[in-house]
Design a protein around this motif. Structure first.
Motif, short mmCIF file in Angstrom:
data_model
loop_
_atom_site.label_atom_id
_atom_site.label_comp_id
_atom_site.label_asym_id
_atom_site.label_seq_id
_atom_site.Cartn_x
_atom_site.Cartn_y
_atom_site.Cartn_z
N PHE A 195 35.45 11.56 -7.45
CA PHE A 195 34.31 11.93 -8.27
C PHE A 195 33.13 10.99 -8.01
CE2 PHE A 195 37.60 13.29 -11.65
CZ PHE A 195 37.68 14.56 -11.13
N HIS A 196 31.95 11.40 -8.51
CA HIS A 196 30.76 10.56 -8.33
C HIS A 196 30.85 9.25 -9.11
CE1 HIS A 196 29.20 11.56 -12.33
NE2 HIS A 196 29.34 12.85 -12.07
N ASN A 197 31.75 9.16 -10.11
CA ASN A 197 31.88 7.91 -10.88
C ASN A 197 32.92 6.96 -10.28
OD1 ASN A 197 34.31 9.07 -11.56
ND2 ASN A 197 33.90 9.23 -13.75
N GLY A 198 33.48 7.32 -9.13
CA GLY A 198 34.46 6.46 -8.46
C GLY A 198 35.90 6.81 -8.76
N ASN A 199 36.15 7.57 -9.83
CA ASN A 199 37.50 8.02 -10.15
C ASN A 199 37.90 9.18 -9.24
OD1 ASN A 199 37.58 6.15 -12.23
ND2 ASN A 199 36.92 7.60 -13.78
N SER A 200 39.18 9.51 -9.22
CA SER A 200 39.61 10.63 -8.38
C SER A 200 40.71 11.42 -9.06
CB SER A 200 40.08 10.12 -7.02
OG SER A 200 41.12 9.19 -7.17
N MET A 201 40.95 12.64 -8.58
CA MET A 201 42.03 13.47 -9.12
C MET A 201 42.73 14.20 -7.98
SD MET A 201 40.38 16.87 -11.01
CE MET A 201 41.98 17.59 -11.41
N PRO A 202 43.98 14.61 -8.19
CA PRO A 202 44.69 15.36 -7.15
C PRO A 202 44.01 16.70 -6.86
CG PRO A 202 46.23 14.50 -8.79
CD PRO A 202 44.85 14.30 -9.34
N SER A 203 44.07 17.13 -5.62
CA SER A 203 43.39 18.37 -5.24
C SER A 203 44.18 19.62 -5.63
CB SER A 203 43.08 18.38 -3.74
OG SER A 203 44.26 18.14 -3.02
N PHE A 254 47.45 12.86 -13.91
CA PHE A 254 46.07 13.20 -14.24
C PHE A 254 46.13 14.42 -15.15
CE2 PHE A 254 41.88 14.94 -13.88
CZ PHE A 254 41.04 13.88 -13.59
N ILE A 255 45.84 14.22 -16.45
CA ILE A 255 45.98 15.28 -17.43
C ILE A 255 44.60 15.72 -17.93
CG2 ILE A 255 47.12 16.04 -19.56
CD1 ILE A 255 49.08 15.08 -17.37
N THR A 256 44.39 17.04 -17.88
CA THR A 256 43.13 17.65 -18.32
C THR A 256 43.36 18.49 -19.57
OG1 THR A 256 42.39 17.85 -16.01
CG2 THR A 256 41.28 19.25 -17.63
N TYR A 302 45.62 9.19 -24.16
CA TYR A 302 44.30 9.50 -23.62
C TYR A 302 44.43 10.66 -22.65
CZ TYR A 302 45.85 7.34 -19.24
OH TYR A 302 46.53 7.07 -18.08
N LEU A 303 43.28 11.26 -22.29
CA LEU A 303 43.22 12.27 -21.24
C LEU A 303 42.44 11.71 -20.05
CD1 LEU A 303 42.37 15.51 -23.25
CD2 LEU A 303 44.59 14.85 -22.30
N ASP A 304 42.77 12.21 -18.88
CA ASP A 304 42.04 11.81 -17.68
C ASP A 304 40.75 12.61 -17.52
OD1 ASP A 304 44.04 9.93 -16.15
OD2 ASP A 304 45.20 11.59 -16.99
N LEU A 305 40.76 13.84 -18.06
CA LEU A 305 39.58 14.69 -17.94
C LEU A 305 39.51 15.60 -19.15
CD1 LEU A 305 37.22 15.88 -16.21
CD2 LEU A 305 38.91 17.38 -15.12
N TYR A 306 38.32 15.68 -19.75
CA TYR A 306 38.09 16.56 -20.90
C TYR A 306 36.90 17.44 -20.55
CZ TYR A 306 38.33 17.82 -25.89
OH TYR A 306 38.51 18.47 -27.09
N LEU A 307 37.07 18.75 -20.72
CA LEU A 307 36.05 19.72 -20.30
C LEU A 307 35.52 20.53 -21.48
CD1 LEU A 307 37.89 21.30 -17.19
CD2 LEU A 307 36.32 19.36 -17.19
N LYS A 338 38.75 9.28 -19.53
CA LYS A 338 38.39 8.71 -18.22
C LYS A 338 37.23 9.45 -17.56
CE LYS A 338 42.12 5.97 -18.08
NZ LYS A 338 42.05 4.52 -18.18
N ASN A 339 37.17 10.78 -17.75
CA ASN A 339 36.16 11.60 -17.09
C ASN A 339 35.80 12.78 -17.99
OD1 ASN A 339 36.46 10.42 -14.14
ND2 ASN A 339 38.55 10.93 -14.80
N ILE A 340 34.56 13.24 -17.89
CA ILE A 340 34.14 14.44 -18.63
C ILE A 340 33.51 15.45 -17.67
CG2 ILE A 340 33.88 13.42 -20.93
CD1 ILE A 340 30.87 13.09 -20.36
N GLY A 341 33.71 16.73 -18.01
CA GLY A 341 33.17 17.77 -17.15
C GLY A 341 33.00 19.06 -17.92
#
Length: 277
Positions: A6-14, A74-76, A104-109, A137-140
């Motif tokens: 990601f642009h914030n330096g974090n990453s997630m599985p493809s 990595f949980i969304t 916590y969550l790794d990504l919240y949308l 950790k990340n938002i989207g």
């Protein structure tokens, strides 16, 4: 396993596991557990799916069975439109975290943009607060089109890391993909197999024969080759495994072009410009 940065330096599985339209029972739990045991490290959940309790149990059992830690996953999850509004975001987030049995969550949308653009922006402020407090950790966002993203990016202090949208060979979203790439926002596809509809396509099956892979593997690899993160859904153990065995081959340029040429701008989900929950 491939990871996307990601642009914030974090990453997630493809590639991850989707759990849309899976009942809140042991089928959900066992699917998640089996996915983690099979090497998946990304699970995509949402409050509106109504199955976060059993998904969470599957995560807990999968961690134990695979002998890994929570940090390896990595949980969304996603906030539903009914919970929109800056002051509601943290409450909704904590509800999902608690149902999943996590800290916590790794990504919240944001699950959909909705038709109230002021509410969209107000809710994103709440998402930013969550991120700035380091609760997530990340938002989207999810299901945002270019118009929604333009409005958001012009107002936002924190840019979304990702936009999860409908994407498959019948809906290639070229303009949106180019826009996201320009703004360094990753694209993720939900329901990449179109509820198995795309697996009947002649071109997909011809390519599958050419490379001795399954039609599902062809589609998932097509996502990866387009730099699109993807979360195919299955509850069948053999299919869960098959959908993950996509890292030892690539499609050639001709095969990718033939799949791209299937585009009909055909949706199986709602139109994001009109949908409001």
């Amino acid at each position: 396993m491939n990871y996307t940065k990601f642009h914030n330096g974090n990453s997630m599985p493809s590639v991850g596991l989707g759990v849309f339209r899976v009942e809140n029972n042991d089928v959900a739990k066992d699917a998640v557990k089996h996915a983690i045991q099979s090497g998946y490290r990304s699970i995509d959940a949402a409050f509106i799916y109504g199955n976060e309790v059993k998904v969470g149990e599957g995560i807990a059992e999968g961690i134990k069975a695979a002998n890994i830690t929570r940090e390896d996953l990595f949980i969304t999850s996603k906030i539903w439109i009914d919970d929109y509004g800056k002051d509601n975001v943290q409450k909704a987030y904590e509800k999902s975290v608690n149902l999943l049995g996590l800290d916590y969550l790794d990504l919240y949308l944001m699950h959909w943009p909705g038709t109230d653009l002021d509410l969209l922006l107000n809710t994103w402020e709440g998402m930013e607060n969550l991120y700035n407090l380091q609760l997530v950790k990340n938002i989207g966002v999810s299901n945002f089109n270019i118009d929604h993203l333009e409005i958001l990016i012009n107002q936002a202090n924190v840019k979304p890391v990702l936009n999860q949208v409908e994407f498959h060979p019948y809906l290639t979203q070229t303009e949106l993909r180019n826009y996201l790439s320009k703004h360094n926002i990753k694209m993720e596809s939900w329901s990449p197999l179109m509820n198995a509809e795309i697996l009947q396509d002649e071109t997909v099956n011809r390519i599958a024969k050419e490379i001795n892979k399954s039609p599902a593997q062809v589609i998932i690899r097509w996502n990866i080759d387009h730099d699109v993160i993807t979360i195919p859904k299955s509850v069948t153990p053999s299919r869960i495994e098959e959908n993950f065995e996509v890292f030892n081959f690539s499609l050639n340029d001709d095969q990718i072009k033939r799949l791209d040429a299937l585009n009909e701008n055909k949706r199986i989900g709602p139109n994001p410009a009109e949908f409001n929950g």
